[in-house]
Design an enzyme around this catalytic site. Structure first.
Site, PDB file in Angstrom:
ATOM      1  N   ARG A 325       0.841  -1.271  -0.213  1.00 51.55           N
ATOM      2  CA  ARG A 325       0.077  -0.027   0.049  1.00 51.55           C
ATOM      3  C   ARG A 325       0.826   1.041   0.124  1.00 51.55           C
ATOM      4  O   ARG A 325       2.107   1.309   0.581  1.00 51.55           O
ATOM      5  CB  ARG A 325      -0.874   0.094   1.192  1.00 51.55           C
ATOM      6  CG  ARG A 325      -1.982  -0.818   1.361  1.00 51.55           C
ATOM      7  CD  ARG A 325      -2.778  -0.900   2.562  1.00 51.55           C
ATOM      8  NE  ARG A 325      -3.646  -2.011   2.961  1.00 51.55           N
ATOM      9  CZ  ARG A 325      -4.688  -2.316   2.213  1.00 51.55           C
ATOM     10  NH1 ARG A 325      -5.154  -1.681   1.466  1.00 51.55           N
ATOM     11  NH2 ARG A 325      -5.306  -3.461   2.556  1.00 51.55           N
ATOM     12  N   ARG A 355      -6.739  -4.871  -0.835  1.00 54.26           N
ATOM     13  CA  ARG A 355      -8.136  -4.795  -0.639  1.00 54.26           C
ATOM     14  C   ARG A 355      -8.227  -3.341  -0.542  1.00 54.26           C
ATOM     15  O   ARG A 355      -7.873  -2.779   0.478  1.00 54.26           O
ATOM     16  CB  ARG A 355      -8.723  -5.499   0.453  1.00 54.26           C
ATOM     17  CG  ARG A 355      -9.091  -7.033   0.255  1.00 54.26           C
ATOM     18  CD  ARG A 355     -10.031  -7.202  -1.287  1.00 54.26           C
ATOM     19  NE  ARG A 355     -10.602  -8.511  -1.415  1.00 54.26           N
ATOM     20  CZ  ARG A 355     -11.299  -8.837  -2.292  1.00 54.26           C
ATOM     21  NH1 ARG A 355     -11.310  -7.919  -3.448  1.00 54.26           N
ATOM     22  NH2 ARG A 355     -11.817 -10.114  -2.445  1.00 54.26           N
ATOM     23  N   HIS A 385       2.244  -9.611   0.888  1.00 55.07           N
ATOM     24  CA  HIS A 385       2.078  -8.795   1.719  1.00 55.07           C
ATOM     25  C   HIS A 385       3.386  -8.401   2.786  1.00 55.07           C
ATOM     26  O   HIS A 385       3.334  -7.348   3.247  1.00 55.07           O
ATOM     27  CB  HIS A 385       0.968  -9.149   2.923  1.00 55.07           C
ATOM     28  CG  HIS A 385       0.284  -8.308   3.962  1.00 55.07           C
ATOM     29  ND1 HIS A 385       0.928  -7.715   4.999  1.00 55.07           N
ATOM     30  CD2 HIS A 385      -0.822  -7.636   3.719  1.00 55.07           C
ATOM     31  CE1 HIS A 385       0.151  -7.090   5.526  1.00 55.07           C
ATOM     32  NE2 HIS A 385      -1.130  -6.806   4.977  1.00 55.07           N
TER      33      HIS A 385
END
Length: 406
Positions: A325, A355, A385
């Site tokens: 992110r 997400r 991740h």
């Protein structure tokens, strides 16, 4: 609901024919999950109404209702409504000549059950609440000490005759739909030409995805419930009544008041000691491994500084990292782009399946590609991740590797 319930309901549909027992067990699990969420939501609203709102009231901030307003306060709100709200409202009637409009995920709406004077036929009217407006409007008042706010839905309902003239209003309520993040019609990963194309298509289709919950507050007329159930293709158990106005999900304007005694002190992270001593993050790391604990240790003075220095250092040859992110204004993105423009070999794995950040990550990936960063678009059947950055630097006649692992 968007993630977990949506995914479980999609699973139920896929396995219903092949494995009915597993589908039944999954359905029972979803029902217990919904019951637990409703219980927790009830407790949160109870805390809000019995604890937080009274404490705000004592501090001079009152979230009011139309019934509590004086004539002068209503007059002041009339001016606010006419100049700032009314021009943005568009009532949409649903009848034989006007099909049901697409309702976006989480978008707040007002629903009206109306009929023309002297007629018996009911019609449904939807008014979309403009997202560009604050959810709470400050009430014009001569009392400078006490600040009052009214929620936008109540303000609109105070003057509903302006947007619904010459009709009888039988019922009004606020509602919002929650859509699943799982798209039933999306391509399987192995059928897609590439992951970027797959995720872009999934984002496009998401606004049409299945509705998994309808939250409402106010007087939901039985006719309106049946109408929404039919038009939105939902089940009776998908409706959830909220005990307080839906506007309480976003108390924006009151929170922005600059009242120091009601605010927590601004938290200030500390520069990690090894980086405070040395001007160079690379020099500090070369002395030994360094453990940083965010947010207590400053991210900007450690990780961001490490990457920025690597981008500017002429001895750094290569930077490789994973990106899960990134914010709307990311120094990490700027450093990677700067490094590539400085002629370094820069490789970045961008996880497109983060997400609710998929669209932003696609935009960042394209920006990085434009700066000649080599982009890897994740792995089809896995989600990356990990937060890893590897910097390769030439020191003398050897190559030395520096890394950040998060």
């Amino acid at each position: 609901f968007m993630k977990r319930v949506g995914k479980l309901r999609a699973l139920m549909k896929r396995i219903e024919a092949q494995d009915p027992l597993r589908s039944k067990v999954t359905k029972a699990y979803v029902q217990s999950l919904i019951e637990k969420v409703n219980e927790l939501s009830g407790r949160s609203y109870e805390n809000l109404s019995q604890d937080l709102l009274p404490r705000l009231d004592k501090a001079g901030i009152h979230l009011t209702t139309p019934e509590e307003l004086s004539f002068q306060e209503k007059k002041g709100l009339r001016a606010v409504f006419d100049s700032q709200v009314f021009p943005l409202l568009t009532p949409m009637v649903v009848d034989n000549g006007h099909p049901f409009p697409l309702i976006s995920n989480l978008n707040l709406s007002l629903g009206f059950v109306v009929k023309r004077t002297g007629k018996t036929q009911k019609n449904f009217v939807r008014v979309k609440i403009p997202s560009v407006l604050p959810m709470w409007i400050q009430v014009p008042s001569t009392n400078g000490k006490r600040k009052q706010f009214i929620n936008l839905c109540d303000l609109i309902l105070m003057f509903q005759e302006d947007i619904l003239p010459r009709v009888e209003v039988e019922s009004t309520f606020s509602f919002r739909v929650i859509r699943s993040l799982e798209n039933q019609s999306r391509s399987e990963p192995e059928e897609a030409e590439d992951l970027l194309e797959l995720m872009a298509e999934e984002i496009r289709l998401r606004k049409y995805s299945e509705i998994v919950r309808i939250e409402y507050a106010g007087n939901l007329h039985p006719w309106a419930r049946q109408f929404l159930q039919r038009e939105l293709e939902v089940k009776p158990e998908d409706f959830a009544q909220i005990p307080l106005p839906l506007a309480f999900k976003k108390i924006d304007a009151p929170v922005q008041l600059k009242i120091p005694k009601l605010r927590y002190k601004t938290f200030e992270s500390q520069t990690p000691a090894p980086f405070a001593k040395d001007e160079s993050t690379l020099k500090a790391i070369s002395k030994g491994d360094i453990l940083v604990h965010h947010p207590f240790d400053s991210f900007s003075d450690s990780v961001e500084a490490f990457l920025k220095e690597a981008a500017d250092d002429p001895q750094v040859l290569s930077i490789k990292m994973t990106l899960y992110r990134a914010g709307s204004r990311s120094p990490i993105i700027e450093s990677l782009s700067h490094a590539a423009m400085n002629g370094k070999s820069v490789i970045c794995l961008v996880e497109l399946k983060a997400r609710l950040d998929e669209e932003r990550n696609i935009q960042w990936a394209k920006k990085l590609e434009a700066a000649e960063v080599h982009i890897i678009y994740g792995v089809l059947d896995l989600k990356t991740h990990a937060k890893i950055c590897v910097v390769v630097r030439k020191e003398g006649d050897k190559l030395k590797t520096y890394a950040h692992v998060g």
